[in-house]
Design an enzyme around this catalytic site. Structure first.
Site, PDB file in Angstrom:
ATOM      1  N   CYS A 227       2.726   1.917   8.702  1.00  0.00           N
ATOM      2  CA  CYS A 227       2.194   1.740   7.340  1.00  0.00           C
ATOM      3  C   CYS A 227       2.609   2.857   6.393  1.00  0.00           C
ATOM      4  CB  CYS A 227       0.669   1.587   7.371  1.00  0.00           C
ATOM      5  SG  CYS A 227      -0.256   3.058   7.842  1.00  0.00           S
TER       6      CYS A 227
ATOM      7  N   CYS B 235       0.167   2.678   3.738  1.00  0.00           N
ATOM      8  CA  CYS B 235      -0.680   3.867   3.690  1.00  0.00           C
ATOM      9  C   CYS B 235       0.173   5.098   3.401  1.00  0.00           C
ATOM     10  CB  CYS B 235      -1.422   4.039   5.016  1.00  0.00           C
ATOM     11  SG  CYS B 235      -0.330   4.432   6.406  1.00  0.00           S
TER      12      CYS B 235
END
Ligand code: N1C
Length: 234
Positions: A68, A149
């Site tokens: 991510c 992320c």
């Protein structure tokens, strides 16, 4: 254009290539099942009536497993972004199974027919926005962005008057779906031989900043980069 000739065979070949050679570590996946799920998403259906739901089963079978915190987004700069990602050990959507399967392909069906339409598939601008190809990339892009992320990079074309385009998939799907606390790092790269036309302080990037600040996404921007500066060789 109509559907890509040999669409099914290409999907199958790419699926085996990806799951067995490119990412053999990815949990074992059934390529026959994935191909069937892809086909049944659009076969026999009105090519202008695609919904996210149509792709639900396909997405469930082949969810992304890429890290991510290593994601690279782009708009009008696909090849450059892919080159950059490769050099830095980062990933674009085409490094996920479904992105890899569909890259550069066209597909649509016809109501009442078990075959792909090889004559013409609807175009986002000219015909309908809810065509199967556009909706596919929108669903995938949305999931790719919302599950990102850390620091997310975006490569934009600084030779365009509006490096950030609100109507692009990056503009309308990805940027508005980044999670709070993510940092977006934008790179405005101009084409060799073309002058930079947009910058981090221009109106298109100001618009991007406002979309992000509403979502508490941090923003870093670098502009005036040539391709070689960006890729880190002079
Ligand atoms: O509309 P865009 O670019 O802003 O979409 C790019 C954006 C990227 O960050 C990707 O994560 O959205 C994702 N994406 C793809 O990965 C992708 N591969 C191929 C979106 N679209 C993708 N395509 C096809 O290119 C698709 O048909 C879509 O309409 C174009 C988007 O190109 P763009 O305008 O340069």
């Amino acid at each position: 254009p109509g559907s890509t000739p040999d669409f099914q065979d290409i999907i199958e070949d790419r699926c085996y290539n990806y799951t067995q050679r490119i990412r053999p570590d990815s949990r074992s996946r059934n390529c026959q099942e994935i191909k069937q799920a892809f086909m049944s998403a659009f076969i026999s259906k009105d090519p202008c009536k695609a919904t996210k739901e149509d792709y639900r089963r396909l997405i469930d079978l082949a969810d992304p497993t890429v890290p991510c915190n290593k994601r690279v987004l782009w708009s009008k700069t696909k090849e450059l972004a892919r080159e950059y990602a490769k050099l830095r050990g980062l990933v674009t959507l085409e490094d996920t199974l479904l992105g890899f399967l569909a890259d550069r392909l066209h597909w649509c069906g016809e109501p009442g027919s078990p075959d792909l339409n090889t004559w013409s598939c609807p175009d986002w601008e000219k015909d309908c926005r809810t065509n199967y190809r556009s909706v596919f990339w929108e669903v995938l892009s949305e999931r790719f962005a919302e599950s990102a992320c850390g620091t997310v990079q975006v490569v934009l074309d600084g030779s365009l008057e509006n490096a950030f385009n609100e109507m692009s998939i990056f503009g309308r799907v990805e940027a508005p779906n980044l999670k709070p606390m993510v940092t977006l790092q934008a790179w405005l790269v101009h084409d060799p031989g073309k002058p930079p036309r947009d910058s981090c302080s221009g109106s298109s990037i100001t618009k991007l900043k406002s979309i992000l600040s509403e979502r508490n996404v941090r923003f870093i921007c670098r502009d005036n980069l040539s391709r070689d500066e960006f890729l880190g060789r002079f």
